[in-house]
Design a protein around this motif. Sequence first.
Motif, short mmCIF file in Angstrom:
data_model
loop_
_atom_site.label_atom_id
_atom_site.label_comp_id
_atom_site.label_asym_id
_atom_site.label_seq_id
_atom_site.Cartn_x
_atom_site.Cartn_y
_atom_site.Cartn_z
N ASP A 268 -10.56 -0.32 -4.09
CA ASP A 268 -11.95 0.08 -4.30
C ASP A 268 -12.89 -1.11 -4.49
O ASP A 268 -14.07 -1.03 -4.20
N ASN B 262 -3.97 7.22 0.24
CA ASN B 262 -4.80 6.64 -0.82
C ASN B 262 -5.83 5.66 -0.29
O ASN B 262 -6.80 5.37 -0.93
N ILE B 263 -5.60 5.13 0.91
CA ILE B 263 -6.50 4.10 1.41
C ILE B 263 -7.51 4.66 2.41
O ILE B 263 -8.63 4.21 2.47
N SER C 48 0.84 -1.20 0.00
CA SER C 48 0.00 0.00 0.00
C SER C 48 0.87 1.25 0.00
O SER C 48 0.55 2.25 -0.61
N ASN D 197 0.78 3.87 -2.96
CA ASN D 197 0.56 5.25 -2.61
C ASN D 197 1.46 6.19 -3.43
O ASN D 197 1.04 7.25 -3.86
N ARG E 57 -6.26 1.42 -5.11
CA ARG E 57 -6.94 2.15 -4.03
C ARG E 57 -7.84 1.26 -3.20
O ARG E 57 -8.63 1.74 -2.39
#
Length: 720
Positions: A697, A718-719, A261, A265, A695
């Motif tokens: 999603d 971003n998370i 992550s 990012n 991300r």
Amino acid sequence: MKSAKLSKHAPSTHDGSRKTAKPAASDAALSKSLEELDWIPRPKLLALRRLGIETVEDLLTHFPRRHEDRTEFPKFPREESEVPICLCGEVVKTSVRRFGGWKKIFEATLQESDPNALSEPLVCRWFNLHYVQKMIATGHRMVVFGKPRLRGKRICMDHPEFEVIENDEEISIHFRRIAPIYPATEGLSQRVLRSMIYRLLNETPPAEIGLRTAAPSNLVRGERPDAIRAIHFPESREACNAAYEHLVLTEFFIMQMLIASRRANTAIRRGEKHCGAGALLDKFLKSLPFELTAAQSKVIREIGHDLAASHPMNRLLQGDVGSGKTVVAIAAMLLAVEGGYQAAFMAPTQILAEQHYDVLRRWLEPLGVRMALRTATRHDDNGPLPLFERKEEAAPEEPQIIVGTHALLYDKVSFSNLGLVVIDEQHKFGVAQRAQLSAREPAPDVLVMTATPIPRTLTMTIYGDLDVSTIDEMPLNRGKIVTAVRDESKLGEVLAFLRTQLEAGRQLYVIYPLIDESEKLDAKAAAAEYELWRERLHPFRCDLLHGRIPAPEKQEIMQRFRRVETNALISTTVLEVGVDVPNATVMLIENAERFGLAQLHQLRGRIGRGEHKSYCILLTSTSPKEASAKLAVLENTNDGFKVAEADWELRGPGDLLGTAQSGLPVLKIGNLKKDADLMRRARAVAVSIFGRDPRLDLPENQRFRGLIVEQHGQTFSNIS
Ligand code: ADP
Ligand code: MG
């Protein structure tokens, strides 16, 4: 053998039902404090806390350190054995014998459960352990674990681990099964721990055990609740191994998700192209007094590629001490400068910053590059970074390259047009600071350099969020470094040797191990050392260098040494990183056994930088076996990677430089070394998840989100 209680719960839910369960409820179940469970005696809560166990989750994930196969007890032995064995029998006799006045031996004689004509009793003996005597009585059934020894005609076990079987229910928890053996503590015996975990497993619905940290099914087989049960109370060796693999993979997966992550990012952020055409770089390379090594050229190409891309670079440059990273850093900065941007070059210490500045001036002034040195002190840890505020247009007289310490990050200096940040000696620079850098808008390209190689299997973890370039080759003209371990009693001979080198015009470093530079005592000890060495080396000139000397003075001392006005530098480890004086070819390290291998290798990297043969003498006062084995590693190799592997072998990963700043969670079950293969598998899955969904999603990835936010906080924008 599964007990009735354990099998009461149906096999746990499948993936589908997991998603429908309420995460909040499950979190509540796991994070419930053990204080709320009234069946846990209060004094035990304190003992649990000593092991860091406070919540239901903590206790359920207090994993066994080993298991003991108690499914079938062997027959009582009639001979000695070097391997400890686990036996079960009935106490038929106890006795206490005195010896040497106050001392006591307590003996319990055990009879095998169904004895035959050939059975021998087993005598368990405890010396001076009053409490054991109170716990064991004739008629008890008990299990013991230890090495049987022949004492006279009797088979004895001295100080065996033991457990008394009190009732039949206990048999199902502690015996007739593969029993877990836990890290225990005072006031918290194996039995107590085992009973508590057993009960907790029975009282916690499977779905709630598993929800929080399930790994995807293409990585692990089976369900987490089953794995947790099986690691505590496995039905077979195979089940135990499978559970171990499941739990380690999950643990590694979470770690790799955090790393991935961080990487994602950076990858999704907008950056700019910071790369010129390369004419300035060519001019620079032509002006150098040496040819680049193939490895240097290769990494410059890799960096150039990143600079030319429109997403921010986040790259680690690894290269052993002396492999020539500075030239690579300069090459990168020139590309950015030619592209119309400013570059910042940050070093961990004032000495290094000044040294870099000197080198840059020597090499770049002829090319017309404008440079500045900024070594202002730090203002505020958490303040904004005005340094990265962007002005409209760079004034023509502004410096193109700014050299400074890491404090530049916090300084009020404003860059107008920063395109590239190079951070030297990254192990002194933590993940948090790195994150701060790459969080700026627009993001500069970031190149971090380290001379602390780490074992390859660790790179994917500690530096897993960075792209890695490695300089795996030394410049050709390097003089050899010979390393020798010498006992302090040989100091006379060593001194004679040092003098021959000084007479030949070479220079000397003497390093002594004062670890904490901040203490007053150290300055005093340093001064005493210095006087001693001045006498020893007379008439050669010495200078003293340590952390308490004010920066401008330090700088003068280094300059004097560089100009060969002094012949020897008596120093603490402030010398450790980066200092480059090719004529200094001899290093004597006092009390070498007190340093770690990696640090000794760093120190040794200060010599062997010119064409002359270099000598590193490791002086030891005491030489217990393990110390000399450790130092022998350095006698045998100059390869930083080999040193790092050996260091890892000797000290374990926790002590490696860099791990402290890796900002990663502490491992509860996995072993970075033994389980390197599992780490590779976990990494592949985590990388592919972020590759498809940077991300997070997608609906199927929602369950990973909370986990990452929980661990990262808001740094990873971003998370969250
Ligand atoms: P480190 O990687 O430890 O930071 P430096 O960048 O300080 O190493 O380089 C060590 C020394 O080697 C310096 O004096 C540097 O000028 C020199 N050097 C760098 N590259 C080469 C090369 N290709 N050939 C010869 N000498 C080199
Ligand atoms: Mg360097």
